[in-house]
Design a protein around this motif. Structure first.
Motif, PDB file in Angstrom:
ATOM      1  N   PHE A 107      20.612  33.846  -1.976  1.00 15.32           N
ATOM      2  CA  PHE A 107      21.217  34.986  -1.299  1.00 15.32           C
ATOM      3  C   PHE A 107      22.663  34.644  -1.012  1.00 15.32           C
ATOM      4  N   ASN A 108      23.556  35.500  -1.442  1.00 15.50           N
ATOM      5  CA  ASN A 108      24.981  35.253  -1.269  1.00 15.50           C
ATOM      6  C   ASN A 108      25.601  36.435  -0.546  1.00 15.50           C
ATOM      7  N   MET A 109      26.439  36.165   0.417  1.00 18.49           N
ATOM      8  CA  MET A 109      27.015  37.217   1.233  1.00 18.49           C
ATOM      9  C   MET A 109      28.520  37.037   1.321  1.00 18.49           C
ATOM     10  N   SER A 110      29.269  38.141   1.166  1.00 15.51           N
ATOM     11  CA  SER A 110      30.706  38.121   1.353  1.00 15.51           C
ATOM     12  C   SER A 110      31.077  39.209   2.346  1.00 15.51           C
ATOM     13  N   PHE A 111      32.371  39.366   2.570  1.00 15.14           N
ATOM     14  CA  PHE A 111      32.821  40.310   3.593  1.00 15.14           C
ATOM     15  C   PHE A 111      32.482  41.750   3.235  1.00 15.14           C
ATOM     16  N   LEU A 112      32.514  42.088   1.956  1.00 14.19           N
ATOM     17  CA  LEU A 112      32.326  43.475   1.552  1.00 14.19           C
ATOM     18  C   LEU A 112      31.073  43.696   0.729  1.00 14.19           C
ATOM     19  N   LEU A 113      30.405  42.637   0.277  1.00 14.21           N
ATOM     20  CA  LEU A 113      29.293  42.813  -0.642  1.00 14.21           C
ATOM     21  C   LEU A 113      28.220  41.769  -0.380  1.00 14.21           C
ATOM     22  N   GLY A 114      26.976  42.220  -0.252  1.00 13.15           N
ATOM     23  CA  GLY A 114      25.859  41.302  -0.131  1.00 13.15           C
ATOM     24  C   GLY A 114      25.043  41.361  -1.408  1.00 13.15           C
ATOM     25  N   GLN A 115      24.569  40.239  -1.870  1.00 12.62           N
ATOM     26  CA  GLN A 115      23.806  40.220  -3.105  1.00 12.62           C
ATOM     27  C   GLN A 115      22.673  39.203  -3.015  1.00 12.62           C
ATOM     28  N   ALA A 116      21.616  39.494  -3.744  1.00 15.10           N
ATOM     29  CA  ALA A 116      20.456  38.604  -3.778  1.00 15.10           C
ATOM     30  C   ALA A 116      19.923  38.560  -5.199  1.00 15.10           C
ATOM     31  N   MET A 117      19.359  37.417  -5.591  1.00 13.75           N
ATOM     32  CA  MET A 117      18.796  37.260  -6.931  1.00 13.75           C
ATOM     33  C   MET A 117      17.578  36.356  -6.867  1.00 13.75           C
ATOM     34  N   TYR A 118      16.571  36.704  -7.645  1.00 15.32           N
ATOM     35  CA  TYR A 118      15.330  35.934  -7.664  1.00 15.32           C
ATOM     36  C   TYR A 118      14.831  35.823  -9.103  1.00 15.32           C
ATOM     37  N   GLN A 119      14.362  34.647  -9.471  1.00 10.21           N
ATOM     38  CA  GLN A 119      13.843  34.422 -10.823  1.00 10.21           C
ATOM     39  C   GLN A 119      12.649  33.487 -10.752  1.00 10.21           C
ATOM     40  N   THR A 120      11.628  33.793 -11.554  1.00 10.40           N
ATOM     41  CA  THR A 120      10.438  32.954 -11.558  1.00 10.40           C
ATOM     42  C   THR A 120       9.787  32.970 -12.945  1.00 10.40           C
ATOM     43  N   PRO A 121       9.280  31.834 -13.404  1.00  6.20           N
ATOM     44  CA  PRO A 121       8.542  31.823 -14.680  1.00  6.20           C
ATOM     45  C   PRO A 121       7.165  32.462 -14.517  1.00  6.20           C
ATOM     46  N   LEU A 122       6.619  32.950 -15.634  1.00  5.66           N
ATOM     47  CA  LEU A 122       5.319  33.608 -15.633  1.00  5.66           C
ATOM     48  C   LEU A 122       4.504  33.154 -16.827  1.00  5.66           C
ATOM     49  N   PHE A 123       3.190  33.341 -16.727  1.00  5.87           N
ATOM     50  CA  PHE A 123       2.262  33.099 -17.841  1.00  5.87           C
ATOM     51  C   PHE A 123       2.434  31.697 -18.433  1.00  5.87           C
ATOM     52  N   ASN A 124       2.436  30.711 -17.545  1.00  9.38           N
ATOM     53  CA  ASN A 124       2.530  29.306 -17.964  1.00  9.38           C
ATOM     54  C   ASN A 124       3.773  29.021 -18.805  1.00  9.38           C
ATOM     55  N   GLY A 125       4.864  29.660 -18.432  1.00  7.96           N
ATOM     56  CA  GLY A 125       6.123  29.404 -19.123  1.00  7.96           C
ATOM     57  C   GLY A 125       6.393  30.298 -20.306  1.00  7.96           C
ATOM     58  N   LYS A 126       5.457  31.179 -20.652  1.00  7.89           N
ATOM     59  CA  LYS A 126       5.686  32.072 -21.790  1.00  7.89           C
ATOM     60  C   LYS A 126       6.645  33.217 -21.467  1.00  7.89           C
TER      61      LYS A 126
END
Length: 220
Positions: free
Chosen positions: A7-26
């Motif tokens: 999660f990254n936050m600045s004075f004018l813009l907040g942003q979030a990103m999430y990533q995860t592997p699935l199906f045993n890496g497939k």
């Protein structure tokens, strides 16, 4: 890899990103978003005149990929963005002193405008060898614009959009180190839309139309 999030936050813009592997890496899933809060920061300092809401912005992106094997891959992508602006001039017609109120000439008027887009894409990629690959992409893209205006008895509200749905094919063949062939085809169906209502001046020669006169209106 383990699921990661940030999660990254600045004075004018907040942003979030999430990533995860699935199906045993497939495969994997990645999702992110941004939210602008200029109206919550600069807008709360008292420097912005009453009735003005500074632009609001938000966007999102989602991507899913699944590899059946080394030759076949399926992916899905979703992208959205939206921003809007609001102006509502304070006071009523004739109730302000123009020398003190910079918005007195349009007192009581309000304007709300926004624009954005939505994109959905589904892609299948076939890679039988390191020298050949072919992609098929189904895409739906819709940009739009919303406008709402009110001034006295006058009101206009409309939405304009130009969505399309398309199918695209991209082929790349590298038979030798000295030859590369790119072949592509694409078809689209586009639909332009404008819906809503507006107003017009009844008499174009009227030197002083009054948008507040409901007895004998100057507009229709």
């Amino acid at each position: 890899k383990k699921a990661t999030g940030s999660f990254n936050m600045s004075f004018l813009l907040g942003q979030a990103m999430y990533q995860t592997p699935l199906f045993n890496g497939k495969g994997y899933l990645a999702a992110g978003g941004k939210v602008g809060y200029l109206d919550k920061t600069l807008g709360s300092t008292g420097l912005v005149p009453d009735g003005i809401r500074l632009p609001q912005y938000n966007s999102s992106n989602v991507k899913f990929i699944y590899n059946f094997n080394s030759q076949h891959q399926l992916s899905f992508t979703s992208l959205t963005a939206l921003d809007g602006f609001v102006l509502k001039a304070p006071g009523g017609f004739g109730s302000n002193d123009p020398t003190k109120e910079p918005l007195a000439a349009v007192a009581g008027a309000s304007v709300a405008a926004g624009q954005g887009f939505r994109t959905l894409g589904l892609r299948y990629t076939w890679t039988p060898s390191t020298k050949f690959s072919n992609r098929l992409t189904l895409i739906n893209y819709e940009p739009f614009n919303n406008t709402n205006v009110q001034f006295g008895s006058l009101e206009a509200n409309f939405r304009a959009s130009a969505p399309y749905i398309g199918m695209r094919q991209d082929l790349v063949w590298n038979p030798t180190n000295y030859l590369k062939i790119d072949l592509g085809t694409e078809g689209r169906v586009i639909n332009y839309n404008i819906t809503g209502f507006s107003f017009r001046l009844k008499d174009p020669n009227n030197p002083a139309p009054n948008p507040y006169d409901l007895t004998n209106p100057s507009f229709e």
